[in-house]
Design an enzyme around this catalytic site. Structure first.
Site, PDB file in Angstrom:
ATOM      1  N   CYS A   2       0.827  -1.198   0.000  1.00  0.00           N
ATOM      2  CA  CYS A   2       0.000   0.000   0.000  1.00  0.00           C
ATOM      3  C   CYS A   2       0.865   1.253   0.000  1.00  0.00           C
ATOM      4  O   CYS A   2       2.082   1.195  -0.143  1.00  0.00           O
ATOM      5  CB  CYS A   2      -0.910   0.000   1.230  1.00  0.00           C
ATOM      6  SG  CYS A   2      -1.887  -1.505   1.433  1.00  0.00           S
ATOM      7  N   LEU A  50      -3.645  -1.792  -1.757  1.00  0.00           N
ATOM      8  CA  LEU A  50      -3.596  -2.904  -2.700  1.00  0.00           C
ATOM      9  C   LEU A  50      -4.039  -4.130  -1.911  1.00  0.00           C
ATOM     10  O   LEU A  50      -3.328  -4.593  -1.015  1.00  0.00           O
ATOM     11  CB  LEU A  50      -2.186  -3.093  -3.249  1.00  0.00           C
ATOM     12  CG  LEU A  50      -1.975  -4.325  -4.148  1.00  0.00           C
ATOM     13  CD1 LEU A  50      -2.772  -4.179  -5.442  1.00  0.00           C
ATOM     14  CD2 LEU A  50      -0.495  -4.517  -4.467  1.00  0.00           C
ATOM     15  N   ILE A  53      -4.639  -9.590   1.272  1.00  0.00           N
ATOM     16  CA  ILE A  53      -5.186 -10.462   2.311  1.00  0.00           C
ATOM     17  C   ILE A  53      -6.436  -9.788   2.881  1.00  0.00           C
ATOM     18  O   ILE A  53      -6.460  -8.562   3.052  1.00  0.00           O
ATOM     19  CB  ILE A  53      -4.149 -10.712   3.425  1.00  0.00           C
ATOM     20  CG1 ILE A  53      -2.944 -11.484   2.871  1.00  0.00           C
ATOM     21  CG2 ILE A  53      -4.761 -11.470   4.593  1.00  0.00           C
ATOM     22  CD1 ILE A  53      -1.816 -11.644   3.866  1.00  0.00           C
ATOM     23  N   SER A 358      10.459 -13.222  -5.192  1.00  0.00           N
ATOM     24  CA  SER A 358      11.726 -12.868  -5.834  1.00  0.00           C
ATOM     25  C   SER A 358      12.887 -13.427  -5.022  1.00  0.00           C
ATOM     26  O   SER A 358      12.718 -13.815  -3.861  1.00  0.00           O
ATOM     27  CB  SER A 358      11.841 -11.342  -5.955  1.00  0.00           C
ATOM     28  OG  SER A 358      13.077 -10.961  -6.516  1.00  0.00           O
ATOM     29  N   GLY A 359      14.075 -13.439  -5.619  1.00  0.00           N
ATOM     30  CA  GLY A 359      15.254 -13.983  -4.945  1.00  0.00           C
ATOM     31  C   GLY A 359      16.230 -12.928  -4.469  1.00  0.00           C
ATOM     32  O   GLY A 359      17.399 -13.237  -4.210  1.00  0.00           O
TER      33      GLY A 359
END
Length: 621
Positions: A2, A50, A53, A358-359
């Site tokens: 957000c 956004l 959950i 992502s890594g």
């Protein structure tokens, strides 16, 4: 994921609700699913959401049941369900199913010490109307941003610089130290921004405001002593458990979830763990038409080996308008060119998912960057002072023409970078970070009066003088390069498309584990990220385990001889910044050498282009 902002003033005054409202409109891209604002007289808070959950619940600003507290929160608390159970046992009752209410009740119960219980990425602010106190904090490793400005007893804060544009009290004078910082490192580090009056709350820090008085503090640091002596087999078992648990925590979402896949070790490790946990998310890969920069074939090989559903999109230089959109997202000069493919990757992934794994973080924590190996090599090589002073070999290497190919595939570029590291160690021994422009180059480009002659004395500031030279570099990167470059890039580029990116390797437990490893388990001979490779050598495809580090870069050298040639000449050579701030002769010399193919100054020219473009807008505002 957000966006948040707010304004607090002294008792008896009114917060600027209109400036807060204006700033909230500027953050719509961070929260396309909804927004809210609450005006409480002395305090005004706003939020863009956004939904990831509890999609229908948890609107913000969130008000406590008693009405005393209000919260705005950006990020994810991954262990919120366990924390909720603890709070329920203490008598708390919940009106929602997400992490927002859990976070506020945790603060109500534990106060500032609630930070020690959180596992997540976050920036949040709580207003206590009875105590007339604002408390805000940022996650341990700096995944989520938080800017603030204070003056005359008031304070404004926001997720991005653009949201602070409506507050008249903010000093927007140019911070020349930040300009020096930008040209040294491609980003503005520590707590500075390009503006004198705006600062960043540092990772793992909190700020308390009460009636105009401000206090800040640090609630977590990486361990730097007590190196582990456990056998490798035991360390592998611990690492594998931590990775599995961290990935598993980050798989919870009420929206579609995917992952980034480059074909390298880091993203392949995340993908393997996701598959082992029984999930089958979509994987997204970016390719390049320039084969020396392209990793898409490796990613496709990994996808086949792990039975992943994978999509690839090929990217090249877009139009200038697209580059402008990317650069505008930062609100200040930022010149890491990997933002370009990251922007495209996030746009590509957002077409199908709202969350992506992502890594990021593995290189900084486990020793993956080539400069770490180069520094370890220098520790073993005898260097005569006369050799360092005369720089004869470096000058000889500089005579060879330099192609625009990816540096990992160019011997000339590797040698130039290696000898550049040697020169930097002599010229700026207190700055262990990678530099785009060395101290001498910045003095010629910016002038002596705008450059600190001592460079950046990070070694003393970060309290890392007792570490070996390679560990100093890694720790400096973890504290500065990771949060102020890598994570800024990921946050801004993902938020431009309403995408939440989660990084399992930035779980603070993994960071603490890595910090306790001796250097020989990170770099052993020519093998970097040794322990990670060793532990997963039987599980991951050889394409990812055996490959050397391949950066997420773009062919800037070629672009500046093609599509960016005219924009550079118009924006830079004939622009206002060169007249006011930069030495035109120095810029022109680099530009002409680059055009002749004598050298690839792509990164330096990109930094100059980014700054000049920003400066033009700054002076016109």
């Amino acid at each position: 994921m957000c966006g948040l902002l707010g304004h607090v003033v002294m008792a008896g005054c009114g917060a600027d609700a209109e400036a807060v409202r204006q700033g909230n409109r500027a953050l719509v891209h961070r929260g396309p699913d909804g927004g809210g604002q609450v005006d409480l007289g002395q305090c005004s808070l706003a939020h863009r959401r956004l939904s990831v959950i509890d999609l229908e619940g948890s609107p913000q600003p969130w008000r406590s049941e008693c009405g005393r507290y209000h919260l705005v929160f950006n990020g994810e608390i991954y262990n919120y369900r366990a924390l909720r159970k603890e709070l329920e046992q203490r008598g708390y009752r919940f009106r929602s199913d997400g992490d927002t209410e859990v976070l506020l009740n945790l603060y109500i119960e534990h106060g500032e010490s609630c930070l020690e219980k959180l596992n997540g990425m976050f920036a949040f602010a709580v207003w206590d109307s009875r105590e007339r106190l604002l408390f805000m904090a940022r996650d341990r490793l700096g995944e989520k941003p938080l800017y603030y400005a204070r003056s005359s007893g008031q304070l404004a804060f926001a997720s991005e610089l653009v949201a602070l544009g409506g507050f008249d009290f903010v000093d927007r004078g140019l911070d020349t130290r930040a300009v020096d910082d930008f040209f040294a490192h491609q980003y503005i580090g520590e707590d500075r921004t390009i503006y004198k009056g705006i600062r960043k709350l540092r990772p793992a820090h909190w700020l308390r405001w009460r009636e105009g008085r401000v206090e800040t503090g640090c609630y977590w640091t990486l361990p730097r002593q007590q190196l582990s002596t456990a056998p490798v087999a035991q360390l592998c078992e611990e690492l594998e458990w931590l990775v599995r648990d961290s990935v598993n925590m980050r798989l919870h979402a009420d929206v579609p979830l995917g992952m980034f896949l480059s074909g390298g070790l880091d993203s392949s490790l995340v993908a393997y763990t996701v598959r082992e946990l029984g999930h089958d998310p979509q994987a997204f890969t970016i390719g390049f038409s320039d084969s020396s920069y392209d990793e898409s074939r490796n990613a496709q090989a990994v996808a086949r080996a792990l039975a992943l559903r994978q999509q690839t999109e090929v990217v090249d230089l877009g139009d200038v308008q697209q580059l402008n959109e990317i650069l505008d997202a930062f609100g200040e000069p930022y010149a890491d060119p990997s933002a370009i493919p990251t922007w495209t990757l996030c746009r590509f992934a957002r077409q199908e998912v709202t969350v992506a794994l992502s890594g990021d973080g593995v290189d900084e924590l486990f020793g993956g960057y080539r400069r770490y190996y180069a520094r370890s090599l220098l520790q073993r090589l005898p260097m005569h002072p006369r050799y360092l002073k005369n720089r004869l070999v470096e000058r000889l290497v500089g005579l060879f023409p330099e192609s625009s190919a990816y540096y990992g595939n160019s011997l000339t570029k590797k040698l130039r970078l290696f000898y550049g590291l040697i020169s930097r160690l002599v010229e700026s021994p207190g700055d262990p970070l990678a530099q785009t422009f060395s101290l001498g180059e910045r003095q010629r480009l910016l002038g002596d009066d705008r450059v600190s002659p001592s460079g950046f004395e990070l070694l003393g500031k970060l309290d890392i003088e007792g570490l070996d030279a390679v560990s100093q570099m890694m720790f400096a990167d973890q504290m500065t390069y990771l949060p102020e470059d890598i994570l800024v890039k990921v946050d801004r580029m993902s938020m431009q498309h309403g995408l939440e990116v989660r990084n399992p390797f930035l779980d603070h437990r993994l960071a603490e584990f890595a910090a306790r490893l001796p250097l020989e388990l990170k770099i052993r001979g020519k093998v970097q990220k040794y322990l990670v490779r060793h532990c997963y050598r039987e599980n991951l495809p050889p394409e990812s385990v055996q490959r050397a580090k391949h950066g997420f870069s773009v062919p800037l050298g070629r672009w500046f001889r093609e599509g960016l040639k005219t924009p550079f000449e118009n924006q830079v050579l004939d622009g206002k910044a060169v007249k006011d701030m930069l030495d035109r002769k120095e810029v022109l010399g680099m530009w002409e050498q680059h055009q002749r193919g004598q050298a690839d100054f792509g990164f330096k020219l990109w930094s100059i282009y980014v700054f000049c473009r920003w400066y033009h807008r700054y002076t016109e505002a």
